[in-house]
Design a protein around this motif. Sequence first.
Motif, PDB file in Angstrom:
ATOM      1  N   LEU A 190       0.845  -1.186   0.000  1.00  0.00           N
ATOM      2  CA  LEU A 190       0.000   0.000   0.000  1.00  0.00           C
ATOM      3  C   LEU A 190       0.881   1.237   0.000  1.00  0.00           C
ATOM      4  N   GLY A 191       0.781   2.056  -1.023  1.00  0.00           N
ATOM      5  CA  GLY A 191       1.579   3.277  -1.086  1.00  0.00           C
ATOM      6  C   GLY A 191       3.063   3.034  -1.204  1.00  0.00           C
ATOM      7  N   GLY A 192       3.444   1.876  -1.760  1.00  0.00           N
ATOM      8  CA  GLY A 192       4.858   1.582  -1.948  1.00  0.00           C
ATOM      9  C   GLY A 192       5.533   0.958  -0.751  1.00  0.00           C
ATOM     10  N   ARG A 193       4.771   0.593   0.271  1.00  0.00           N
ATOM     11  CA  ARG A 193       5.336  -0.077   1.449  1.00  0.00           C
ATOM     12  C   ARG A 193       4.573  -1.366   1.717  1.00  0.00           C
ATOM     13  N   ARG A 194       5.249  -2.287   2.382  1.00  0.00           N
ATOM     14  CA  ARG A 194       4.612  -3.552   2.751  1.00  0.00           C
ATOM     15  C   ARG A 194       3.940  -3.376   4.107  1.00  0.00           C
ATOM     16  N   TRP A 195       2.644  -3.658   4.163  1.00  0.00           N
ATOM     17  CA  TRP A 195       1.869  -3.520   5.397  1.00  0.00           C
ATOM     18  C   TRP A 195       1.322  -4.881   5.817  1.00  0.00           C
ATOM     19  N   GLN A 196       1.337  -5.135   7.112  1.00  0.00           N
ATOM     20  CA  GLN A 196       0.703  -6.326   7.670  1.00  0.00           C
ATOM     21  C   GLN A 196      -0.655  -5.921   8.244  1.00  0.00           C
ATOM     22  N   ILE A 197      -1.652  -6.736   7.990  1.00  0.00           N
ATOM     23  CA  ILE A 197      -3.015  -6.409   8.404  1.00  0.00           C
ATOM     24  C   ILE A 197      -3.470  -7.393   9.472  1.00  0.00           C
ATOM     25  N   PHE A 198      -3.803  -6.848  10.640  1.00  0.00           N
ATOM     26  CA  PHE A 198      -4.314  -7.648  11.756  1.00  0.00           C
ATOM     27  C   PHE A 198      -5.793  -7.313  11.935  1.00  0.00           C
ATOM     28  N   ASP A 199      -6.655  -8.176  11.425  1.00  0.00           N
ATOM     29  CA  ASP A 199      -8.094  -8.009  11.611  1.00  0.00           C
ATOM     30  C   ASP A 199      -8.459  -8.685  12.919  1.00  0.00           C
ATOM     31  N   LYS A 200      -9.006  -7.946  13.844  1.00  0.00           N
ATOM     32  CA  LYS A 200      -9.318  -8.451  15.179  1.00  0.00           C
ATOM     33  C   LYS A 200      -8.045  -8.669  16.010  1.00  0.00           C
TER      34      LYS A 200
ATOM     35  N   GLU B  84     -11.650  -0.733   6.912  1.00  0.00           N
ATOM     36  CA  GLU B  84     -11.903   0.182   5.804  1.00  0.00           C
ATOM     37  C   GLU B  84     -11.057   1.462   5.879  1.00  0.00           C
ATOM     38  N   LEU B  85     -11.157   2.174   6.997  1.00  0.00           N
ATOM     39  CA  LEU B  85     -10.427   3.437   7.120  1.00  0.00           C
ATOM     40  C   LEU B  85      -8.921   3.226   7.222  1.00  0.00           C
ATOM     41  N   ALA B  86      -8.487   2.223   7.973  1.00  0.00           N
ATOM     42  CA  ALA B  86      -7.047   1.977   8.129  1.00  0.00           C
ATOM     43  C   ALA B  86      -6.396   1.676   6.786  1.00  0.00           C
ATOM     44  N   LYS B  87      -7.044   0.848   5.978  1.00  0.00           N
ATOM     45  CA  LYS B  87      -6.482   0.491   4.673  1.00  0.00           C
ATOM     46  C   LYS B  87      -6.569   1.650   3.685  1.00  0.00           C
ATOM     47  N   ALA B  88      -7.534   2.543   3.885  1.00  0.00           N
ATOM     48  CA  ALA B  88      -7.604   3.734   3.035  1.00  0.00           C
ATOM     49  C   ALA B  88      -6.518   4.739   3.403  1.00  0.00           C
ATOM     50  N   ALA B  89      -6.177   4.805   4.705  1.00  0.00           N
ATOM     51  CA  ALA B  89      -5.168   5.759   5.166  1.00  0.00           C
ATOM     52  C   ALA B  89      -3.743   5.289   4.885  1.00  0.00           C
ATOM     53  N   ALA B  90      -3.501   3.970   4.953  1.00  0.00           N
ATOM     54  CA  ALA B  90      -2.135   3.443   4.849  1.00  0.00           C
ATOM     55  C   ALA B  90      -1.378   3.928   3.612  1.00  0.00           C
ATOM     56  N   PRO B  91      -1.942   3.901   2.392  1.00  0.00           N
ATOM     57  CA  PRO B  91      -1.176   4.359   1.225  1.00  0.00           C
ATOM     58  C   PRO B  91      -0.914   5.863   1.225  1.00  0.00           C
ATOM     59  N   LEU B  92      -1.698   6.630   2.009  1.00  0.00           N
ATOM     60  CA  LEU B  92      -1.454   8.061   2.117  1.00  0.00           C
ATOM     61  C   LEU B  92      -0.395   8.365   3.180  1.00  0.00           C
ATOM     62  N   VAL B  93      -0.365   7.539   4.226  1.00  0.00           N
ATOM     63  CA  VAL B  93       0.642   7.677   5.283  1.00  0.00           C
ATOM     64  C   VAL B  93       2.022   7.237   4.782  1.00  0.00           C
ATOM     65  N   ALA B  94       2.041   6.190   3.968  1.00  0.00           N
ATOM     66  CA  ALA B  94       3.298   5.550   3.543  1.00  0.00           C
ATOM     67  C   ALA B  94       4.360   6.514   2.994  1.00  0.00           C
ATOM     68  N   PRO B  95       4.027   7.430   2.058  1.00  0.00           N
ATOM     69  CA  PRO B  95       5.066   8.291   1.494  1.00  0.00           C
ATOM     70  C   PRO B  95       5.715   9.241   2.493  1.00  0.00           C
ATOM     71  N   LYS B  96       5.066   9.451   3.642  1.00  0.00           N
ATOM     72  CA  LYS B  96       5.616  10.381   4.658  1.00  0.00           C
ATOM     73  C   LYS B  96       6.611   9.677   5.582  1.00  0.00           C
ATOM     74  N   LEU B  97       6.744   8.353   5.445  1.00  0.00           N
ATOM     75  CA  LEU B  97       7.582   7.600   6.388  1.00  0.00           C
ATOM     76  C   LEU B  97       9.012   7.463   5.883  1.00  0.00           C
ATOM     77  N   PRO B  98       9.981   7.330   6.810  1.00  0.00           N
ATOM     78  CA  PRO B  98      11.389   7.162   6.420  1.00  0.00           C
ATOM     79  C   PRO B  98      11.581   5.943   5.537  1.00  0.00           C
ATOM     80  N   GLY B  99      12.395   6.093   4.525  1.00  0.00           N
ATOM     81  CA  GLY B  99      12.705   4.980   3.645  1.00  0.00           C
ATOM     82  C   GLY B  99      11.714   4.761   2.534  1.00  0.00           C
ATOM     83  N   SER B 100      10.700   5.637   2.448  1.00  0.00           N
ATOM     84  CA  SER B 100       9.698   5.479   1.388  1.00  0.00           C
ATOM     85  C   SER B 100      10.180   6.143   0.094  1.00  0.00           C
TER      86      SER B 100
END
Length: 320
Positions: A259-269, A304-320
């Motif tokens: 998502l957004g060029g980074r690898r994300w792990q998804i923990f549902d519940k 829903e919201l977390a996965k929508a936000a992740a690709p927008l947050v990703a470019p602001k993080l170090p190493g992106s």
Amino acid sequence: MFHRIVLLAAALLLTACTTEVGGVPRPAQDGPVLTGLAALQPCEIFTPEQLAFLELKEPQYYPAEVNRKIPHGCRWIVEDGGSVDIGISTPEITVREYMAGAVADTSFEAGGLPWQVYQGVVIESLCDLVVEFPDRSWARVGSSDFSGDGDPCRVAKLAAPFVAGKLPGGAPAPPPPAKQQSPLIGQDPCATLTTEEAEQIGLRASSVKPFPAGETSDGCQWSPADESGGREDITVTFEYEESIADSAPGEKPDAEEDLGGRRWQIFDKPADIDGMCRVVTAVSESSHVAVMSSNFVAADKTCELAKAAAPLVAPKLPGS
């Protein structure tokens, strides 16, 4: 329950092997006055900088018990669990007697000295590193890990070069490595979503507010513009000193996505909480970012919201 029993058994074992005394550590044993190597004060072997690097605290000195073949020493608690022991021999106690005849598993060099490795002599969670000298004197560095998935020798091997610097023939102890700072230090979790981006995914941009997440973390929170359908606040948290694995011991991600060029792990519940979702990405071996959302009405919309936000947050993080 099994884990508690192992810890209790180990604690009883260590207590049975030593008699701890508080105050200023000084030799106090039932044999002759200690001289030479044995005169070293075990609780004074590490410098404050070395103690900080090894994350050791609460030193407890214990005297030699020659009749029970136990040299005098010092024990520290390791901040993230387990302990470290330094033992200094007396002339009446040999390595063979202390190890009850056990043979070393392997050997390695640290601080210019050859160390013998004994693991699991008593229980598998204990490790001893021993260096012997021509006059039959010896010193040991022991460590433990009762987690069941760690390396009992890890802290002992980190400590060995520091101890060697105080022993005959040992090389001067190297300075402790500088603690590596998280790449997230100095960054603002509230800057991970712009006003436009927050509104784009259905958040109320004016609701943004930082919140203290702990001594080693910071977070930011937004509220949904439309709270109908069970939508709850969304958070972005920076964890400066915790890996993803350490943040959720024993939990496995339900999925992984780019998502957004980074690898994300998804923990549902996560933590077995219905209606919660945690989406995380590592920024170093010991730090990560977590985006959390929830929906306690519609289970299929929890992430829903977390996965929508992740690709927008990703470019602001170090190493992106």
